[in-house]
Design a protein around this motif. Structure first.
Motif, PDB file in Angstrom:
ATOM      1  N   GLY A  78      92.501 -25.545 -12.662  1.00 52.85           N
ATOM      2  CA  GLY A  78      91.484 -26.477 -13.139  1.00 52.85           C
ATOM      3  C   GLY A  78      90.298 -26.532 -12.195  1.00 52.85           C
ATOM      4  N   GLY A  79      90.592 -26.567 -10.890  1.00 50.71           N
ATOM      5  CA  GLY A  79      89.515 -26.596  -9.914  1.00 50.71           C
ATOM      6  C   GLY A  79      88.651 -25.350  -9.964  1.00 50.71           C
ATOM      7  N   ILE A  80      89.300 -24.193 -10.109  1.00 53.31           N
ATOM      8  CA  ILE A  80      88.559 -22.931 -10.173  1.00 53.31           C
ATOM      9  C   ILE A  80      87.712 -22.872 -11.443  1.00 53.31           C
ATOM     10  CG2 ILE A  80      88.791 -20.427 -10.349  1.00 53.31           C
ATOM     11  CD1 ILE A  80      91.468 -20.766  -8.785  1.00 53.31           C
ATOM     12  N   ALA A  81      88.316 -23.214 -12.574  1.00 53.85           N
ATOM     13  CA  ALA A  81      87.610 -23.140 -13.851  1.00 53.85           C
ATOM     14  C   ALA A  81      86.450 -24.132 -13.903  1.00 53.85           C
ATOM     15  CB  ALA A  81      88.579 -23.405 -15.003  1.00 53.85           C
ATOM     16  N   GLY A  82      86.682 -25.361 -13.430  1.00 51.87           N
ATOM     17  CA  GLY A  82      85.620 -26.370 -13.451  1.00 51.87           C
ATOM     18  C   GLY A  82      84.433 -25.969 -12.603  1.00 51.87           C
ATOM     19  N   ARG A  83      84.695 -25.470 -11.406  1.00 52.65           N
ATOM     20  CA  ARG A  83      83.631 -25.041 -10.508  1.00 52.65           C
ATOM     21  C   ARG A  83      82.852 -23.877 -11.115  1.00 52.65           C
ATOM     22  NH1 ARG A  83      81.581 -20.341  -8.288  1.00 52.65           N
ATOM     23  NH2 ARG A  83      80.444 -20.822  -6.372  1.00 52.65           N
ATOM     24  N   ASN A  84      83.579 -22.863 -11.627  1.00 54.03           N
ATOM     25  CA  ASN A  84      82.912 -21.685 -12.169  1.00 54.03           C
ATOM     26  C   ASN A  84      82.122 -21.997 -13.435  1.00 54.03           C
ATOM     27  OD1 ASN A  84      83.673 -19.913 -10.147  1.00 54.03           O
ATOM     28  ND2 ASN A  84      85.533 -19.254 -11.190  1.00 54.03           N
ATOM     29  N   ALA A  85      82.654 -22.905 -14.258  1.00 55.03           N
ATOM     30  CA  ALA A  85      81.914 -23.288 -15.463  1.00 55.03           C
ATOM     31  C   ALA A  85      80.603 -23.975 -15.094  1.00 55.03           C
ATOM     32  CB  ALA A  85      82.768 -24.206 -16.330  1.00 55.03           C
ATOM     33  N   ALA A  86      80.662 -24.893 -14.140  1.00 53.80           N
ATOM     34  CA  ALA A  86      79.462 -25.641 -13.751  1.00 53.80           C
ATOM     35  C   ALA A  86      78.408 -24.750 -13.115  1.00 53.80           C
ATOM     36  CB  ALA A  86      79.844 -26.768 -12.804  1.00 53.80           C
ATOM     37  N   LEU A  87      78.843 -23.736 -12.367  1.00 53.39           N
ATOM     38  CA  LEU A  87      77.900 -22.909 -11.612  1.00 53.39           C
ATOM     39  C   LEU A  87      77.641 -21.548 -12.243  1.00 53.39           C
ATOM     40  CD1 LEU A  87      79.013 -23.678  -7.933  1.00 53.39           C
ATOM     41  CD2 LEU A  87      77.150 -24.691  -9.263  1.00 53.39           C
ATOM     42  N   LEU A  88      78.128 -21.330 -13.463  1.00 54.44           N
ATOM     43  CA  LEU A  88      77.849 -20.072 -14.165  1.00 54.44           C
ATOM     44  C   LEU A  88      76.354 -19.766 -14.099  1.00 54.44           C
ATOM     45  CD1 LEU A  88      79.381 -17.997 -16.073  1.00 54.44           C
ATOM     46  CD2 LEU A  88      78.377 -19.263 -17.961  1.00 54.44           C
ATOM     47  N   PRO A  89      75.937 -18.558 -13.749  1.00 56.85           N
ATOM     48  CA  PRO A  89      76.691 -17.300 -13.643  1.00 56.85           C
ATOM     49  C   PRO A  89      77.310 -17.010 -12.278  1.00 56.85           C
ATOM     50  CG  PRO A  89      74.370 -16.844 -13.417  1.00 56.85           C
ATOM     51  CD  PRO A  89      74.478 -18.329 -13.666  1.00 56.85           C
ATOM     52  N   ASP A  90      77.277 -17.975 -11.364  1.00 58.96           N
ATOM     53  CA  ASP A  90      77.879 -17.769 -10.049  1.00 58.96           C
ATOM     54  C   ASP A  90      79.382 -17.988 -10.157  1.00 58.96           C
ATOM     55  OD1 ASP A  90      78.478 -17.521  -7.381  1.00 58.96           O
ATOM     56  OD2 ASP A  90      77.811 -19.545  -6.855  1.00 58.96           O
ATOM     57  N   VAL A  91      80.082 -16.985 -10.662  1.00 55.20           N
ATOM     58  CA  VAL A  91      81.532 -17.063 -10.863  1.00 55.20           C
ATOM     59  C   VAL A  91      82.233 -16.434  -9.672  1.00 55.20           C
ATOM     60  CG1 VAL A  91      83.458 -16.306 -12.305  1.00 55.20           C
ATOM     61  CG2 VAL A  91      81.325 -17.078 -13.366  1.00 55.20           C
ATOM     62  N   GLN A  92      83.118 -17.201  -9.037  1.00 54.56           N
ATOM     63  CA  GLN A  92      83.808 -16.737  -7.838  1.00 54.56           C
ATOM     64  C   GLN A  92      85.326 -16.789  -8.037  1.00 54.56           C
ATOM     65  OE1 GLN A  92      82.248 -15.586  -5.185  1.00 54.56           O
ATOM     66  NE2 GLN A  92      80.172 -16.081  -5.894  1.00 54.56           N
ATOM     67  N   PRO A  93      86.037 -15.792  -7.494  1.00 53.11           N
ATOM     68  CA  PRO A  93      87.505 -15.890  -7.516  1.00 53.11           C
ATOM     69  C   PRO A  93      87.944 -17.097  -6.702  1.00 53.11           C
ATOM     70  CG  PRO A  93      86.780 -13.674  -6.913  1.00 53.11           C
ATOM     71  CD  PRO A  93      85.567 -14.555  -6.852  1.00 53.11           C
ATOM     72  N   GLY A  94      88.927 -17.818  -7.198  1.00 52.93           N
ATOM     73  CA  GLY A  94      89.396 -19.000  -6.495  1.00 52.93           C
ATOM     74  C   GLY A  94      90.476 -18.659  -5.482  1.00 52.93           C
ATOM     75  N   ASP A  95      90.657 -19.545  -4.540  1.00 49.53           N
ATOM     76  CA  ASP A  95      91.752 -19.390  -3.585  1.00 49.53           C
ATOM     77  C   ASP A  95      93.060 -19.751  -4.276  1.00 49.53           C
ATOM     78  OD1 ASP A  95      90.061 -18.657  -1.513  1.00 49.53           O
ATOM     79  OD2 ASP A  95      89.693 -20.746  -0.936  1.00 49.53           O
ATOM     80  N   ARG A  96      93.975 -18.792  -4.354  1.00 49.06           N
ATOM     81  CA  ARG A  96      95.259 -19.036  -4.997  1.00 49.06           C
ATOM     82  C   ARG A  96      96.356 -19.065  -3.944  1.00 49.06           C
ATOM     83  NH1 ARG A  96      94.940 -18.548 -10.554  1.00 49.06           N
ATOM     84  NH2 ARG A  96      96.871 -19.742 -10.396  1.00 49.06           N
ATOM     85  N   THR A  97      97.278 -19.962  -4.118  1.00 44.85           N
ATOM     86  CA  THR A  97      98.394 -20.064  -3.190  1.00 44.85           C
ATOM     87  C   THR A  97      99.510 -19.109  -3.597  1.00 44.85           C
ATOM     88  OG1 THR A  97      99.281 -21.909  -4.469  1.00 44.85           O
ATOM     89  CG2 THR A  97      97.896 -22.445  -2.576  1.00 44.85           C
ATOM     90  N   VAL A  98     100.430 -18.870  -2.672  1.00 47.02           N
ATOM     91  CA  VAL A  98     101.586 -18.020  -2.947  1.00 47.02           C
ATOM     92  C   VAL A  98     102.392 -18.618  -4.104  1.00 47.02           C
ATOM     93  CG1 VAL A  98     103.830 -17.302  -2.018  1.00 47.02           C
ATOM     94  CG2 VAL A  98     101.761 -17.076  -0.621  1.00 47.02           C
TER      95      VAL A  98
END
Length: 461
Positions: free
Chosen positions: A323-343
């Motif tokens: 949710g955090g990754i999708a929300g951030r990327n949607a708001a800042l499109l076209p600046d789409v960044q891979p999110g930090d994923r945990t193990v």
């Protein structure tokens, strides 16, 4: 028509996290959910199930106190009180989630279901239109029930329904020895309910390793009838029960009667009612939008999908991360960044517990062919586990040869939730087997079993 920069469909864990992430970058945002609000975990998932398990574990420990020379005679389980506490505490957890939503401005909420009319256009059932520049799909999931189980009629229970029972039933047939089936089925049994569990294909929980899976079947089968690859011939609702006819161990058909049939056969993403056919989204064979698991971006660049709706890693902490990754990327499109994923980390709160950490065994064999070592440890030899009377299960760890970096682990054993976190944290920090062996180990603790396993793994590396 209402116009917004970001529309988020779904106010569960993924949707709420997406809202908060997007709200940091835009005030033009709409969170859409018809209700009931409160997240799947709090309402019908991890929290009410753990309440039932807590009651079951208490009853089990009382019944087995005699192994320690302690008498706990005349043990009684009050089904009404058990279910009352489950619902009372569940409602508190849901209430806490709802309290957290009170800070969301009312103008940012829409309590109606919506469907896509086009790539940017959403419509409510009463004809209200919402035009959104960017959209996050976070609609969660619901129980998936195969058609043949529906023959149980009014005797069919979903995990959502189970927590609404006024009291405990006398008997339940559980279909699906996955996470939900194992947790709820074993808990019901320990509370005095007669349980028989049926599976398809031999799978048990999320276990990927054959040796650990076989150990799990032996452990659980010693407590209740479990056939992970059952041949069920007929399911039929009667006036007072549900009949299940299956092939027994002697290869002959056997019919048993149960108060209910609990369908714990997985969940399906809530995307089939969104009108995705009205968009240009590329869909997979399940009808779920194809997406990048690192950015959560779909084939239509302004649409993102997060949480159980994408069915990638349907776990609460993963839904929050996505949710955090999708929300951030949607708001800042076209600046789409891979999110930090945990193990990757998953835990089944059965007894013994099951945990999977890091890469799955099949992926390790494929991606590190000829470049990995593995070691296995039997909890029957673990001193602390024997002291506790819980010396059942196996633990296996895989590591890369040369570097000694941990790749993955699977655990069937006591308090696996804690050992799993230690291993997940170690993998997150990219620690090697040598690094872990240099850590302190107290005596006597379960972690000593992990040290023994790592010593064996070190010699194999």
């Amino acid at each position: 028509m209402r116009k917004v920069t970001v529309a988020i469909i779904g106010a569960g864990t993924a949707g709420l996290t997406a809202y908060r992430a997007a709200r940091k970058h835009t005030d033009s945002i709409l969170l859409i959910d018809p209700g009931p609000l409160g997240t799947t975990c709090a309402r019908v998932g991890c929290m009410p199930s753990k309440l039932l398990i807590a009651a079951a574990d208490t009853a089990w420990h009382m019944r087995h106190a005699d192994m320690f020379g302690v008498s706990a005679a005349d043990i009684q389980v009050d089904g009404h009180k058990v279910m009352q506490r489950v619902r009372r505490m569940r409602d508190r957890f849901v209430g806490k989630v709802l309290e957290g939503m009170e800070s969301i401005p009312e103008q940012d909420m829409l309590h109606k279901p919506v469907r896509f009319i086009s790539d940017h256009l959403l419509e409510t059932a009463d004809g209200q239109l919402i035009e959104a520049e960017k959209i996050v799909i976070a609609t969660g999931s619901r129980p998936a029930v195969p058609e043949f189980l529906q023959k149980a009629g009014k005797r069919l229970l979903l995990n959502d329904d189970l927590f609404e029972l006024d009291t405990l039933p006398e008997s339940v047939a559980v279909f699906g020895p996955g996470v939900i089936g194992l947790e709820l089925g074993q808990a019901l049994l320990r509370l005095g309910v007669r349980v028989r569990m049926f599976g398809v294909g031999g799978a048990v929980g999320p276990i990927g390793d054959d040796e650990i899976r076989q150990a799990a079947v032996q452990c659980f089968s010693a407590e209740f009838p479990l056939d992970p690859d059952a041949q069920v011939k007929e399911i039929r609702e009667t006036d007072r029960a549900v009949e299940v006819t299956f092939i027994h161990t002697d290869e002959k058909p056997l019919t048993e009667h149960f108060d209910y049939l609990l369908a714990a056969t997985g969940r399906r993403p809530n995307v089939d009612r969104l009108g995705l056919d009205q968009t240009h989204l590329q869909l997979d064979d399940r009808g779920v939008p194809v997406f990048d698991p690192q950015t959560l971006q779909c084939s239509v660049e302004h649409i993102f999908i997060a949480g159980d709706a994408n069915n990638h890693l349907p776990l609460l902490h993963e839904a929050a991360d996505e949710g955090g990754i999708a929300g951030r990327n949607a708001a800042l499109l076209p600046d789409v960044q891979p999110g930090d994923r945990t193990v990757p980390l998953a835990v089944v709160f059965s007894d013994p517990q099951i945990a999977t950490i890091g890469m799955r065994p099949a992926n390790i064999h494929e991606q590190f062919s000829g470049r990995f070592a593995e070691a296995v440890y039997d909890f029957a030899y673990q001193a602390r586990a024997k002291v506790l009377g819980r010396d059942r299960g196996l633990m296996k760890v895989w590591a890369e040869t040369g570097s000694g970096t941990l790749l993955g682990a699977e655990i069937l054993g006591p308090d696996a939730e804690h050992l799993a976190h230690l291993l997940a944290w170690a993998m997150q920090q990219q620690l090697s087997v040598s690094d872990l062996l240099a850590m302190p180990y107290y005596h006597p603790v379960l972690e000593e079993g992990l040290r023994s396993l790592l010593r064996d793994l070190q010699t194999r590396l």
